[in-house]
Every structure is written in structure tokens, then in C-alpha cells.
Scaffold this motif. Structure first.
Motif, PDB file in Angstrom:
ATOM      1  N   MET A   1     -55.953  63.400  64.869  1.00  0.00           N
ATOM      2  CA  MET A   1     -56.621  62.417  64.069  1.00  0.00           C
ATOM      3  C   MET A   1     -57.278  63.075  62.862  1.00  0.00           C
ATOM      4  SD  MET A   1     -56.502  59.364  64.221  1.00  0.00           S
ATOM      5  CE  MET A   1     -57.091  57.811  64.644  1.00  0.00           C
ATOM      6  N   TYR A   2     -57.734  64.310  63.042  1.00  0.00           N
ATOM      7  CA  TYR A   2     -58.351  65.024  61.925  1.00  0.00           C
ATOM      8  C   TYR A   2     -57.332  65.299  60.827  1.00  0.00           C
ATOM      9  CZ  TYR A   2     -62.176  65.709  65.189  1.00  0.00           C
ATOM     10  OH  TYR A   2     -63.189  65.498  66.069  1.00  0.00           O
ATOM     11  N   LEU A   3     -56.113  65.620  61.234  1.00  0.00           N
ATOM     12  CA  LEU A   3     -55.067  65.852  60.237  1.00  0.00           C
ATOM     13  C   LEU A   3     -54.770  64.589  59.440  1.00  0.00           C
ATOM     14  CD1 LEU A   3     -52.408  68.076  62.026  1.00  0.00           C
ATOM     15  CD2 LEU A   3     -53.662  68.613  59.967  1.00  0.00           C
ATOM     16  N   LEU A   4     -54.781  63.462  60.093  1.00  0.00           N
ATOM     17  CA  LEU A   4     -54.542  62.207  59.394  1.00  0.00           C
ATOM     18  C   LEU A   4     -55.673  61.925  58.411  1.00  0.00           C
ATOM     19  CD1 LEU A   4     -52.780  59.723  58.990  1.00  0.00           C
ATOM     20  CD2 LEU A   4     -54.054  58.630  60.845  1.00  0.00           C
ATOM     21  N   GLY A   5     -56.909  62.172  58.818  1.00  0.00           N
ATOM     22  CA  GLY A   5     -58.048  61.988  57.926  1.00  0.00           C
ATOM     23  C   GLY A   5     -57.962  62.893  56.711  1.00  0.00           C
ATOM     24  N   LEU A   6     -57.584  64.159  56.946  1.00  0.00           N
ATOM     25  CA  LEU A   6     -57.414  65.097  55.842  1.00  0.00           C
ATOM     26  C   LEU A   6     -56.291  64.643  54.911  1.00  0.00           C
ATOM     27  CD1 LEU A   6     -58.033  67.870  54.525  1.00  0.00           C
ATOM     28  CD2 LEU A   6     -56.259  68.805  56.014  1.00  0.00           C
ATOM     29  N   SER A   7     -55.211  64.159  55.480  1.00  0.00           N
ATOM     30  CA  SER A   7     -54.078  63.684  54.684  1.00  0.00           C
ATOM     31  C   SER A   7     -54.479  62.519  53.792  1.00  0.00           C
ATOM     32  CB  SER A   7     -52.939  63.234  55.599  1.00  0.00           C
ATOM     33  OG  SER A   7     -52.534  64.274  56.441  1.00  0.00           O
ATOM     34  N   ILE A   8     -55.195  61.573  54.362  1.00  0.00           N
ATOM     35  CA  ILE A   8     -55.614  60.401  53.590  1.00  0.00           C
ATOM     36  C   ILE A   8     -56.623  60.791  52.520  1.00  0.00           C
ATOM     37  CG2 ILE A   8     -56.857  58.204  53.766  1.00  0.00           C
ATOM     38  CD1 ILE A   8     -55.453  57.842  56.491  1.00  0.00           C
ATOM     39  N   LEU A   9     -57.526  61.716  52.852  1.00  0.00           N
ATOM     40  CA  LEU A   9     -58.494  62.189  51.865  1.00  0.00           C
ATOM     41  C   LEU A   9     -57.798  62.863  50.686  1.00  0.00           C
ATOM     42  CD1 LEU A   9     -61.464  62.742  51.038  1.00  0.00           C
ATOM     43  CD2 LEU A   9     -61.229  64.912  52.269  1.00  0.00           C
ATOM     44  N   LEU A  10     -56.857  63.761  50.972  1.00  0.00           N
ATOM     45  CA  LEU A  10     -56.127  64.431  49.894  1.00  0.00           C
ATOM     46  C   LEU A  10     -55.320  63.442  49.063  1.00  0.00           C
ATOM     47  CD1 LEU A  10     -54.864  67.665  51.672  1.00  0.00           C
ATOM     48  CD2 LEU A  10     -56.596  67.501  49.889  1.00  0.00           C
ATOM     49  N   LEU A  11     -54.712  62.478  49.720  1.00  0.00           N
ATOM     50  CA  LEU A  11     -53.948  61.459  49.010  1.00  0.00           C
ATOM     51  C   LEU A  11     -54.847  60.629  48.096  1.00  0.00           C
ATOM     52  CD1 LEU A  11     -51.092  60.315  48.726  1.00  0.00           C
ATOM     53  CD2 LEU A  11     -51.680  58.689  50.521  1.00  0.00           C
ATOM     54  N   ALA A  12     -56.032  60.285  48.574  1.00  0.00           N
ATOM     55  CA  ALA A  12     -56.974  59.523  47.745  1.00  0.00           C
ATOM     56  C   ALA A  12     -57.448  60.357  46.554  1.00  0.00           C
ATOM     57  CB  ALA A  12     -58.164  59.075  48.586  1.00  0.00           C
ATOM     58  N   LEU A  13     -57.709  61.641  46.783  1.00  0.00           N
ATOM     59  CA  LEU A  13     -58.118  62.510  45.673  1.00  0.00           C
ATOM     60  C   LEU A  13     -57.021  62.612  44.627  1.00  0.00           C
ATOM     61  CD1 LEU A  13     -59.926  65.401  47.573  1.00  0.00           C
ATOM     62  CD2 LEU A  13     -60.979  63.658  46.134  1.00  0.00           C
ATOM     63  N   LYS A  14     -55.783  62.701  45.056  1.00  0.00           N
ATOM     64  CA  LYS A  14     -54.660  62.758  44.123  1.00  0.00           C
ATOM     65  C   LYS A  14     -54.502  61.430  43.387  1.00  0.00           C
ATOM     66  CE  LYS A  14     -50.711  64.140  42.303  1.00  0.00           C
ATOM     67  NZ  LYS A  14     -50.651  65.130  41.266  1.00  0.00           N
ATOM     68  N   PHE A  15     -54.590  60.340  44.112  1.00  0.00           N
ATOM     69  CA  PHE A  15     -54.385  59.025  43.513  1.00  0.00           C
ATOM     70  C   PHE A  15     -55.452  58.718  42.453  1.00  0.00           C
ATOM     71  CE2 PHE A  15     -54.907  54.395  43.470  1.00  0.00           C
ATOM     72  CZ  PHE A  15     -53.613  54.024  43.116  1.00  0.00           C
ATOM     73  N   PHE A  16     -56.715  59.078  42.750  1.00  0.00           N
ATOM     74  CA  PHE A  16     -57.797  58.806  41.810  1.00  0.00           C
ATOM     75  C   PHE A  16     -58.040  59.958  40.840  1.00  0.00           C
ATOM     76  CE2 PHE A  16     -58.950  55.944  45.391  1.00  0.00           C
ATOM     77  CZ  PHE A  16     -58.796  54.753  44.696  1.00  0.00           C
ATOM     78  N   ALA A  17     -57.174  60.974  40.859  1.00  0.00           N
ATOM     79  CA  ALA A  17     -57.211  62.114  39.933  1.00  0.00           C
ATOM     80  C   ALA A  17     -58.580  62.793  39.928  1.00  0.00           C
ATOM     81  CB  ALA A  17     -56.820  61.674  38.530  1.00  0.00           C
ATOM     82  N   VAL A  18     -59.009  63.211  41.112  1.00  0.00           N
ATOM     83  CA  VAL A  18     -60.299  63.871  41.264  1.00  0.00           C
ATOM     84  C   VAL A  18     -60.102  65.383  41.352  1.00  0.00           C
ATOM     85  CG1 VAL A  18     -62.332  64.100  42.730  1.00  0.00           C
ATOM     86  CG2 VAL A  18     -61.267  61.874  42.430  1.00  0.00           C
ATOM     87  N   GLY A  19     -60.761  66.133  40.490  1.00  0.00           N
ATOM     88  CA  GLY A  19     -60.781  67.583  40.527  1.00  0.00           C
ATOM     89  C   GLY A  19     -59.411  68.219  40.377  1.00  0.00           C
ATOM     90  N   PRO A  20     -59.284  69.449  40.900  1.00  0.00           N
ATOM     91  CA  PRO A  20     -58.024  70.180  40.754  1.00  0.00           C
ATOM     92  C   PRO A  20     -56.879  69.589  41.572  1.00  0.00           C
ATOM     93  CG  PRO A  20     -59.521  71.413  42.140  1.00  0.00           C
ATOM     94  CD  PRO A  20     -60.301  70.244  41.604  1.00  0.00           C
ATOM     95  N   VAL A  21     -57.209  68.736  42.521  1.00  0.00           N
ATOM     96  CA  VAL A  21     -56.182  68.115  43.359  1.00  0.00           C
ATOM     97  C   VAL A  21     -55.261  67.243  42.513  1.00  0.00           C
ATOM     98  CG1 VAL A  21     -55.814  66.600  45.343  1.00  0.00           C
ATOM     99  CG2 VAL A  21     -57.737  68.172  45.332  1.00  0.00           C
ATOM    100  N   TRP A  28     -46.906  68.380  47.959  1.00  0.00           N
ATOM    101  CA  TRP A  28     -47.938  69.055  48.740  1.00  0.00           C
ATOM    102  C   TRP A  28     -48.654  68.091  49.687  1.00  0.00           C
ATOM    103  CZ3 TRP A  28     -49.456  73.910  49.712  1.00  0.00           C
ATOM    104  CH2 TRP A  28     -48.921  74.901  48.920  1.00  0.00           C
ATOM    105  N   PHE A  29     -48.635  66.830  49.342  1.00  0.00           N
ATOM    106  CA  PHE A  29     -49.331  65.849  50.161  1.00  0.00           C
ATOM    107  C   PHE A  29     -48.484  65.361  51.323  1.00  0.00           C
ATOM    108  CE2 PHE A  29     -51.101  65.919  45.962  1.00  0.00           C
ATOM    109  CZ  PHE A  29     -52.430  66.131  46.253  1.00  0.00           C
ATOM    110  N   ALA A  30     -47.209  65.689  51.303  1.00  0.00           N
ATOM    111  CA  ALA A  30     -46.335  65.346  52.425  1.00  0.00           C
ATOM    112  C   ALA A  30     -46.540  66.305  53.596  1.00  0.00           C
ATOM    113  CB  ALA A  30     -44.881  65.373  51.986  1.00  0.00           C
ATOM    114  N   ILE A  31     -47.013  67.518  53.313  1.00  0.00           N
ATOM    115  CA  ILE A  31     -47.187  68.530  54.365  1.00  0.00           C
ATOM    116  C   ILE A  31     -48.194  68.079  55.425  1.00  0.00           C
ATOM    117  CG2 ILE A  31     -47.988  70.877  54.834  1.00  0.00           C
ATOM    118  CD1 ILE A  31     -46.704  71.673  52.140  1.00  0.00           C
ATOM    119  N   PRO A  32     -49.426  67.649  55.067  1.00  0.00           N
ATOM    120  CA  PRO A  32     -50.348  67.215  56.131  1.00  0.00           C
ATOM    121  C   PRO A  32     -49.840  66.002  56.906  1.00  0.00           C
ATOM    122  CG  PRO A  32     -51.547  67.549  54.075  1.00  0.00           C
ATOM    123  CD  PRO A  32     -50.100  67.692  53.764  1.00  0.00           C
ATOM    124  N   PHE A  33     -49.147  65.076  56.222  1.00  0.00           N
ATOM    125  CA  PHE A  33     -48.588  63.932  56.934  1.00  0.00           C
ATOM    126  C   PHE A  33     -47.489  64.381  57.905  1.00  0.00           C
ATOM    127  CE2 PHE A  33     -50.397  61.498  53.353  1.00  0.00           C
ATOM    128  CZ  PHE A  33     -51.085  60.541  54.080  1.00  0.00           C
TER     129      PHE A  33
END
Length: 80
Positions: A1-21, A28-33
Motif C-alpha cells: 500500500m505504501y508503494l501505491l501511495g508513493l506512486s500516486i504522490l509522484l504522479l500528482a507531483l508530475k501532473f501539477f509540475a511541482v519541483g524537479p519531478v 519513471w512513474f511507471a516503475i513504482p506502479f
């Protein structure tokens, strides 16, 4: 479940263009999924999930039995 949370967090950071992500490539976002899917497959195949559910049910059953014994006055016998 933690991996899914991390995956969704990274995806949200990418989608909203936050920071270096925001500059990372999309693959790169397919790897955690993928790791999440692999974990769930292994957990189901090995019986890990079922074992955890059974442990939880056994603990609930034992606490319910202990609570009812205490309520009925059938708790542990004490020496006088």
C-alpha cells in the motif's frame, strides 16, 4: 500500500509540475506502479494476504471471547 501511495504522490507531483519531478520523463512513474503490481501479485500467490487476514480474524475472535468471559465472570481463577 505504501508503494501505491508513493506512486500516486509522484504522479500528482508530475501532473501539477511541482519541483524537479516535473522534468522527469513519464516512464519513471511507471516503475513504482509496476513494483506495486508485482508486490500484490506475489502477496496473493504466496498466501501472504490470506495469512494476514486470518491472523486479524483470530485476534478479533480471541479478544471477543476474552471480553465475553470477563463479562460472564469466567475470567482467570485467582487463588485465595
Amino acid at each position: 500500500m505504501y508503494l501505491l501511495g508513493l506512486s500516486i504522490l509522484l504522479l500528482a507531483l508530475k501532473f501539477f509540475a511541482v519541483g524537479p519531478v516535473a522534468d522527469w520523463p513519464w516512464w519513471w512513474f511507471a516503475i513504482p506502479f509496476g513494483l506495486t503490481a508485482a508486490w500484490w501479485s506475489w502477496a496473493d500467490y504466496s498466501g501472504y494476504t490470506k495469512r494476514k487476514v486470518m491472523e486479524k480474524e483470530d485476534a478479533r475472535k480471541a479478544s471477543r471471547i476474552a471480553r465475553e468471559k470477563e463479562r460472564l465472570g469466567l475470567g482467570p481463577k485467582h487463588r485465595r
